[in-house]
Design a protein around this motif. Sequence first.
Motif, PDB file in Angstrom:
ATOM      1  N   ASN A  75      -4.731 -31.206  86.402  1.00 27.79           N
ATOM      2  CA  ASN A  75      -4.615 -31.020  87.852  1.00 27.79           C
ATOM      3  C   ASN A  75      -5.041 -29.611  88.232  1.00 27.79           C
ATOM      4  N   VAL A  76      -6.241 -29.240  87.794  1.00 29.67           N
ATOM      5  CA  VAL A  76      -6.796 -27.910  88.042  1.00 29.67           C
ATOM      6  C   VAL A  76      -8.207 -28.070  88.607  1.00 29.67           C
ATOM      7  N   ALA A  77      -8.523 -27.284  89.629  1.00 32.05           N
ATOM      8  CA  ALA A  77      -9.883 -27.210  90.160  1.00 32.05           C
ATOM      9  C   ALA A  77     -10.438 -25.828  89.867  1.00 32.05           C
ATOM     10  N   ALA A 100      -6.391 -27.680  97.970  1.00 33.58           N
ATOM     11  CA  ALA A 100      -5.978 -28.011  96.602  1.00 33.58           C
ATOM     12  C   ALA A 100      -4.457 -28.050  96.496  1.00 33.58           C
ATOM     13  N   LEU A 105      -2.882 -29.597  93.352  1.00 39.08           N
ATOM     14  CA  LEU A 105      -3.781 -29.016  92.355  1.00 39.08           C
ATOM     15  C   LEU A 105      -3.636 -27.499  92.315  1.00 39.08           C
ATOM     16  N   THR A 107      -5.708 -23.983  91.571  1.00 37.93           N
ATOM     17  CA  THR A 107      -7.094 -23.511  91.598  1.00 37.93           C
ATOM     18  C   THR A 107      -7.270 -22.347  90.628  1.00 37.93           C
ATOM     19  N   ARG A 132     -10.430 -30.795  86.812  1.00 38.97           N
ATOM     20  CA  ARG A 132     -10.808 -32.008  87.528  1.00 38.97           C
ATOM     21  C   ARG A 132     -12.089 -31.827  88.323  1.00 38.97           C
ATOM     22  N   LEU A 324     -12.194 -34.195  96.202  1.00 36.78           N
ATOM     23  CA  LEU A 324     -10.960 -34.968  96.101  1.00 36.78           C
ATOM     24  C   LEU A 324     -11.094 -36.359  96.716  1.00 36.78           C
TER      25      LEU A 324
END
Length: 354
Positions: A75-77, A100, A105, A107, A132, A324
């Motif tokens: 769950n990381v951008a 996010a 999420l 970041t 992600r 997303l």
Amino acid sequence: MQPGDDPRARRGPGGVTLRDVAERAGVSLATASRVLNGSSRVVGPDLAARVGRAAAELRYAANGPAQALARATTNVAGLVVHEVDDPYFASIAAGAMRVATEHGLLTMMASTSRDAGREVEYVHRFQAQRVRAVLLAGSGRVGDGEELGRALADFADGGGRVALVSEHDLPFDTVLPANRRGAAAVARLLRDLGHREVGVLAGPGELRTVADRLAGFLDAWEQLGGDRSEPVVVEADFSRAGGHAATLSLLARAPQVTAVFALNDLMAVGALSALQADLGRRVPDDVSVVGFDDLWFTGDLQPALTTVRLPLEEMGARAMELVLSPAPADPRRVPVPAELLVRGSTGPARRPGT
């Protein structure tokens, strides 16, 4: 994994490799992987059918656990910017991070320090961390390299999502600020105010943002009756220091200039400093100054800066929303408007002898 071992080409339980399926179907290994391993990138129905037939003919059996591992994400951008201390990128990052956070999420932000090679490096690092999505917020470069395109395609093939802010000439979702249109509005303003001796402070020419803003200004200048060669263009670093140095160089070359258009607000801040503190010029009585971006502090400058407003936080938010949302069949291009804000740093051109 041994060097040269492409995970997409590993053998299924029956001994047939994904590469065998790709060759039978007459498609690339990446396309076969997207069809059989469930990539988020959509493949056309005809190609998908060919791959499916080839897999059936060869009795290819995918390795289920390996597929699941390959598609697993965190769950990381990942967000890549040019400079973390540049208010332009900070505003874009704020919008992206807000969206996010709303979606649960985290970041992870990385700065390239305007080194193009680091963009590719960070995409690979983010892929290794199984993030992600990846957002590239920095300006693209004229003729963006194949290496970056391949890195992003590999990331997307593994199930990751990609979005870009500003033109990169790459086949991914892109948020497109109206750089040309905004610069054209500046040309109209300056000509309406009677300015004919104009200087342009430009950043590095290989940046698409610079190329688009400069082209938009010069195209409009010409369409409005001017000569395209009339504006004096000085290239420097896309920063406050670059704007300061470029202004001193510009006025040394063309002391008759009555207006300066800086292609971003940081350069405009440097121009104001050089004109008022170093050269003793009054703004806007002697020289008008225009910037671009509308960074948060520009209305508080003395005088307040005339500039082109881009909704920077909205741009970052829109890019995050793209990655997303469900993956499209074709890349989306989302236009973002620009608005000219006329403030105290611009005025009528001074008359000769005044």
